[in-house]
Structures are given as C-alpha cells and as structure tokens.
Enzyme design. Structure first.
Site: not given
Ligand SMILES: NC(=O)c1ccc[n+]([C@@H]2O[C@H](COP(=O)([O-])OP(=O)(O)OC[C@H]3O[C@@H](n4cnc5c(N)ncnc54)[C@H](O)[C@@H]3O)[C@@H](O)[C@H]2O)c1
Length: 262
Positions: A160
């Site tokens: 990742y």
């Molecule tokens: N949560 C955190 O603390 C955090 C920190 C840094 C970065 N991020 C990044 O932020 C983004 C969102 O994270 P989150 O925590 O809200 O995730 P989450 O798991 O709550 O939501 C993920 C979203 O992405 C969609 N998704 C996943 N795989 C998919 C695919 N193959 N095709 C289409 N849609 C897909 C899901 O349907 C969902 O809507 C990600 O890129 C993650 O790496 C999150």
C-alpha cells in the site's frame, strides 16, 4: 462579505462515495452547491449507494450513482460517459476509491502486489485520462487521494505504501503535463475517523483506550474527520486554490512532525 465557496452548476465525479472519506467528500461538495456523480463497488440498490443519493438530494443537488469497479477499464469508461451524458460537463474529479493492502515486503504475494497496483495506482491514472478531455473544457481540477503512508510508514503496510508514494509522482506528472487547463493536486490524509479505523479500534480488548492512545500520538490531540478532508477537496477545487498544482497536501494532525521515540 464572508469568504464563500460556491460551486453552483459545477459537476464533480467522486470515486468511493459509499463509505468513509468519499461519502463525506460528496456531502461537502453538495453543501457547496455542486452536482455530484459518484461510484462505489456496491450495487445501486445497496443501502450505502442509496445513502449517497439521499445525502446529495438533501442539499437539493443533482446526483448520479454508477456501480463501478475502478480496476476495470471498461467500467471507468462507462462511469465517465454516464456522468457527461447526465450532466453535460465535468469540472472536478476526486479520485478517492482505494483500500488497504497491508502485507509484509517479504510475504506479499504476486497476486496482492498486482491487485494493489491496479486499485491503488493504475485506476487513478486511467480515470484521470478518461476525464481529461472534459476537465480541459472547464479549467478543471483533479484531486487524488493518497495517504500519509506516502511519506512514512510502519512495518506490514507494504505494498500500500509503495503505491500511495507513487501517487505523489502521478500528481506531479499530471500537473506539469496537463496544466494550465487542468490543475492536479493530492491529499494525503493521516489517521481519519472512518468505519475502517473504528473496526481497527474494535479489534482491541478496550477500543476506547486504543482510540485515546491514537489521539495522543497527534500533536493536535484528535484524529481527523472525513468532513475535514471533504472541506479540503472543496477548497482545492475552488477559485481560491488556483495557484495549487503538482503538490500533495499532508493532513496528519502534526503526527509526522513529532519524533515518536521520545
Ligand atoms: N481512513 C483513513 O484513515 C485513510 C487515511 C489515508 C488515506 N486513506 C485513503 O482514502 C481513501 C478512502 O478510504 P476510506 O477509509 O474512506 O475507505 P472505505 O473502505 O471506508 O471506503 C472505500 C470506498 O472505495 C470504494 N471502493 C473500494 N474498492 C473499489 C473498487 N475496486 N472499485 C470502486 N470502488 C471501490 C468502496 O466502494 C468505498 O466507497 C482510500 O484511497 C484510502 O487509501 C484513508
């Protein structure tokens, strides 16, 4: 007059709107007056997709949900086509969908390496290319969701962290090759209060104590919210951010500024 961001008549396409950060990004864009197209891996009838549609509707904005797997090129093509068919324009792309692929550098399988690259790197490049012709017509903005793992990581968060680092390079390339018609920026969130991270806290015998321990690691003595990330996206897509391009903004509550081995 108070400083105001008004995105009335603008159209934003956001990936990953059915959960966590993406769901709140959609909410804040709708609040700022934008019409919102969104996708997720979930079916259109799912409660998550319906929740997205209701959220945008509550702000009386036009909305479209297209179930799409961002790792499938044809589904990305369909997503962009349906968006411009419905709204006739595209002003902002927030390429947010992603997932943790957390392994060790030695134990990570070839399959997970490839899956991670398709989801957390290639999908962002492919979608940006598909959106480009429409964004160029509107002096548009691309916002790519990377992570604090682009800057520092912890053991077991490979591969990742590799792709999140690579996304900062994607941001730079798109900015220098596609400007001035399109601006590209990245956001690198740190620890955000999402359902996924709540699950992480819940895996401890005392989830509240673990939450507090995490909060205490941050100089701001809190963890971030998805609404805050949404507000940054709206600002970066607005006229006030017209000098922002090619940079990824690390939003981690000061955590990386602090040496943890004090
Ligand atoms: N949560 C955190 O603390 C955090 C920190 C840094 C970065 N991020 C990044 O932020 C983004 C969102 O994270 P989150 O925590 O809200 O995730 P989450 O798991 O709550 O939501 C993920 C979203 O992405 C969609 N998704 C996943 N795989 C998919 C695919 N193959 N095709 C289409 N849609 C897909 C899901 O349907 C969902 O809507 C990600 O890129 C993650 O790496 C999150």
């Amino acid at each position: 007059m108070a400083l105001e961001i008004n995105l009335k008549d603008k159209v934003v396409l956001i990936t990953g709107v059915t959960s966590g950060i993406g769901a709140k990004i959609a909410m804040v864009f709708a609040k700022a007056g934008a019409n919102v197209a969104g996708c997720g891996i979930e079916k259109s009838e799912s409660k998550e997709a319906v929740g997205f549609l209701e959220t945008v509707n509550n702000f009386e904005q036009e909305v479209l949900y297209v179930q799409s797997d961002v790792t499938v090129k044809e589904e990305l093509e369909n997503l962009v086509q349906q968006t411009v068919d419905k709204f006739g324009r595209l002003d902002i792309l927030v390429s947010n969908a992603g997932a943790n692929v957390f392994e060790g550098a030695e134990t990570c399988s070839e399959e997970d390496w490839i899956r991670n690259h398709e989801l957390n790197l290639a999908s962002h490049w492919r979608l940006a290319k598909l959106a480009k012709p429409y964004l160029e017509k509107k002096n548009g903005t691309i916002i790519i969701m990377t992570s604090n793992h682009a800057y520092s990581s912890i053991p077991g968060c490979f591969p990742y962290n590799v792709t999140k680092t690579a996304l900062t390079g994607l941001v730079r390339s798109l900015a220098i090759e596609w400007g001035p018609l399109v601006r590209t920026v990245g956001i690198a969130p740190g620890f955000i209060d999402t359902p996924g991270n709540q699950k992480w806290f819940d895996s401890f015998p005392d989830p509240e104590a673990e939450r507090q321990r995490t909060i205490d690691l941050h100089p701001v003595k809190k963890i971030g919210t998805s609404e805050e990330i949404g507000a940054w996206c709206v600002f970066l897509a607005s006229e006030y951010a017209s000098f922002a391009s090619g940079t990824t903004y690390l939003l981690d509550g000061g955590r990386s500024a602090l040496m943890q081995d004090e």
